[in-house]
Motif scaffolding. Structure first.
Motif, PDB file in Angstrom:
ATOM      1  N   SER A 147       4.745  -4.052  -6.329  1.00  0.00           N
ATOM      2  CA  SER A 147       3.511  -4.518  -6.954  1.00  0.00           C
ATOM      3  C   SER A 147       2.358  -3.555  -6.666  1.00  0.00           C
ATOM      4  O   SER A 147       1.539  -3.270  -7.546  1.00  0.00           O
ATOM      5  CB  SER A 147       3.144  -5.917  -6.454  1.00  0.00           C
ATOM      6  N   LEU A 148       2.301  -3.043  -5.451  1.00  0.00           N
ATOM      7  CA  LEU A 148       1.271  -2.075  -5.085  1.00  0.00           C
ATOM      8  C   LEU A 148       1.516  -0.733  -5.759  1.00  0.00           C
ATOM      9  O   LEU A 148       0.597  -0.103  -6.292  1.00  0.00           O
ATOM     10  CB  LEU A 148       1.243  -1.898  -3.562  1.00  0.00           C
ATOM     11  N   LYS A 149       2.771  -0.325  -5.780  1.00  0.00           N
ATOM     12  CA  LYS A 149       3.115   1.042  -6.180  1.00  0.00           C
ATOM     13  C   LYS A 149       3.221   1.223  -7.693  1.00  0.00           C
ATOM     14  O   LYS A 149       2.769   2.233  -8.239  1.00  0.00           O
ATOM     15  CB  LYS A 149       4.447   1.415  -5.519  1.00  0.00           C
ATOM     16  N   ASN A 154      -3.035   6.801  -6.351  1.00  0.00           N
ATOM     17  CA  ASN A 154      -2.036   7.008  -5.308  1.00  0.00           C
ATOM     18  C   ASN A 154      -2.127   5.818  -4.362  1.00  0.00           C
ATOM     19  O   ASN A 154      -3.168   5.592  -3.740  1.00  0.00           O
ATOM     20  CB  ASN A 154      -2.310   8.321  -4.567  1.00  0.00           C
ATOM     21  N   GLN A 155      -1.063   5.054  -4.259  1.00  0.00           N
ATOM     22  CA  GLN A 155      -1.108   3.838  -3.448  1.00  0.00           C
ATOM     23  C   GLN A 155      -1.412   4.147  -1.979  1.00  0.00           C
ATOM     24  O   GLN A 155      -2.056   3.352  -1.290  1.00  0.00           O
ATOM     25  CB  GLN A 155       0.202   3.048  -3.572  1.00  0.00           C
ATOM     26  N   ALA A 156      -0.978   5.315  -1.493  1.00  0.00           N
ATOM     27  CA  ALA A 156      -1.283   5.699  -0.113  1.00  0.00           C
ATOM     28  C   ALA A 156      -2.775   5.945   0.069  1.00  0.00           C
ATOM     29  O   ALA A 156      -3.340   5.657   1.128  1.00  0.00           O
ATOM     30  CB  ALA A 156      -0.474   6.936   0.276  1.00  0.00           C
ATOM     31  N   MET A 157      -3.431   6.478  -0.972  1.00  0.00           N
ATOM     32  CA  MET A 157      -4.873   6.703  -0.881  1.00  0.00           C
ATOM     33  C   MET A 157      -5.626   5.381  -0.870  1.00  0.00           C
ATOM     34  O   MET A 157      -6.653   5.254  -0.175  1.00  0.00           O
ATOM     35  CB  MET A 157      -5.342   7.567  -2.054  1.00  0.00           C
ATOM     36  N   LEU A 158      -5.159   4.383  -1.602  1.00  0.00           N
ATOM     37  CA  LEU A 158      -5.797   3.071  -1.561  1.00  0.00           C
ATOM     38  C   LEU A 158      -5.737   2.485  -0.146  1.00  0.00           C
ATOM     39  O   LEU A 158      -6.723   1.922   0.347  1.00  0.00           O
ATOM     40  CB  LEU A 158      -5.115   2.117  -2.539  1.00  0.00           C
ATOM     41  N   LEU A 159      -4.589   2.626   0.499  1.00  0.00           N
ATOM     42  CA  LEU A 159      -4.458   2.172   1.885  1.00  0.00           C
ATOM     43  C   LEU A 159      -5.362   2.976   2.808  1.00  0.00           C
ATOM     44  O   LEU A 159      -6.007   2.428   3.712  1.00  0.00           O
ATOM     45  CB  LEU A 159      -2.999   2.297   2.337  1.00  0.00           C
ATOM     46  N   GLU A 196      -5.551  -4.401  -5.430  1.00  0.00           N
ATOM     47  CA  GLU A 196      -6.165  -5.248  -4.401  1.00  0.00           C
ATOM     48  C   GLU A 196      -5.230  -5.472  -3.218  1.00  0.00           C
ATOM     49  O   GLU A 196      -5.667  -5.916  -2.157  1.00  0.00           O
ATOM     50  CB  GLU A 196      -6.565  -6.597  -5.000  1.00  0.00           C
ATOM     51  N   LEU A 197      -3.946  -5.166  -3.403  1.00  0.00           N
ATOM     52  CA  LEU A 197      -2.999  -5.341  -2.299  1.00  0.00           C
ATOM     53  C   LEU A 197      -3.295  -4.402  -1.130  1.00  0.00           C
ATOM     54  O   LEU A 197      -3.024  -4.747   0.019  1.00  0.00           O
ATOM     55  CB  LEU A 197      -1.564  -5.101  -2.785  1.00  0.00           C
ATOM     56  N   ALA A 198      -3.831  -3.221  -1.420  1.00  0.00           N
ATOM     57  CA  ALA A 198      -4.073  -2.256  -0.338  1.00  0.00           C
ATOM     58  C   ALA A 198      -5.061  -2.796   0.698  1.00  0.00           C
ATOM     59  O   ALA A 198      -4.726  -2.850   1.898  1.00  0.00           O
ATOM     60  CB  ALA A 198      -4.536  -0.922  -0.922  1.00  0.00           C
TER      61      ALA A 198
END
Length: 273
Positions: free
Chosen positions: A120-122, A169-174, A128-130
């Motif tokens: 869902s995040l990726k 980039n999901q890692a950047m959101l985190l 909003e999951l991050a």
């Protein structure tokens, strides 16, 4: 002659307009009525938005209550948590002398709740999951580095064409959510991934290691100007599997003179596949 009741020069006292009248709130304090009106307006707007655009749980898809964020209470409580003493995933990172710690929220099982959380995040645009993942990790004390231990946060880069197609980039959101806590910058400019390098998702362990070694690069300006020299880095990704990606990036960071690396991932694969 008896003076008129009221203000100076016999003028009647001015009553505050309704917008300035005060009402009593909890604890005996008095707050302007407009404050309460504003709060009710926001609640009403949230109710309308929830009716028009219902928010689904990222795992089960059930409609969320107004008090729920990203996951329903049942899925949030059922999400399997990462415990180092049970999984020992940090042993996968022993190949780099820079790595000092591993922090994670969940353990990852394919086709189970944690799998749906990551996808869902990726892939599903559930950005909003991050911040939800980071807030949960913070509330449960799962971040090993303390404030003051980190100088810079770096996300694991993704291939440019995937970034263009996905839009983020999901890692950047985190990393951005972590930066708000640590009070230091998150930067996606120092590490890059070559266009055309294969995704790690469907590769076996040995293939992952070979792919990672030739997939990433360090920004030449950052290398030449030694901007990472002596820095304490928090390296962020969505999922830890074999650790080959993190090892390849740590080799580059070691070349740049980084002092130490801490790792945060949203989930740790229960098996190194």
């Amino acid at each position: 002659m008896r003076a008129r009741r009221g203000g100076a020069q016999g003028q009647p006292s001015r009553q505050a307009p309704p917008s300035e009248l005060e009402t009593t709130s909890q604890g005996g304090r008095r707050a302007p009525a407009r404050f309460h009106l504003g709060r009710w307006a926001r609640l009403s707007l949230n109710l309308i938005l929830d009716l028009l655009y219902p928010r689904p749980c990222a795992i089960c898809g059930r409609r969320l209550a107004l008090s729920e964020r990203c996951l329903c209470l049942e899925c949030a409580s059922r999400l399997p948590r990462y415990h180092e003493e049970h999984t020992s995933a940090s042993e996968r990172l022993l190949g780099s002398p820079l790595i000092r710690s591993l922090s994670a929220l969940s353990i990852y099982h394919h086709d189970e709740d944690s799998h749906r959380l990551i996808t869902s995040l990726k892939y599903s645009g559930y950005r909003e999951l991050a911040p939800f993942i980071i807030r949960t990790a913070l509330s449960e004390g799962r971040l090993r580095p303390q404030r003051g231990d980190i100088d810079l946060i770096l996300p694991v880069p993704i291939e440019p064409q995937r970034l263009e197609a996905r839009g983020y980039n999901q890692a950047m959101l985190l990393a951005e959510a972590l930066a708000a806590y640590y009070g230091c910058p998150a930067c996606a400019d120092y590490l890059g991934r070559y266009r055309g390098s294969h995704s790690q998702t469907r590769l076996h362990r040995q293939q992952r290691m070979l792919n990672a070694q030739r997939a990433f690069y360090l920004n030449k300006v950052a290398l030449q100007q030694r901007v990472l020299q002596g820095q304490r880095i928090l390296l962020v990704d969505d999922l830890l599997t074999t650790g080959s990606t993190l090892h390849a990036l740590c080799d580059l960071l070691e070349e740049a003179g980084v002092a130490e690396v801490h790792v945060f991932v949203a989930a740790v694969a229960i098996r190194a596949v």
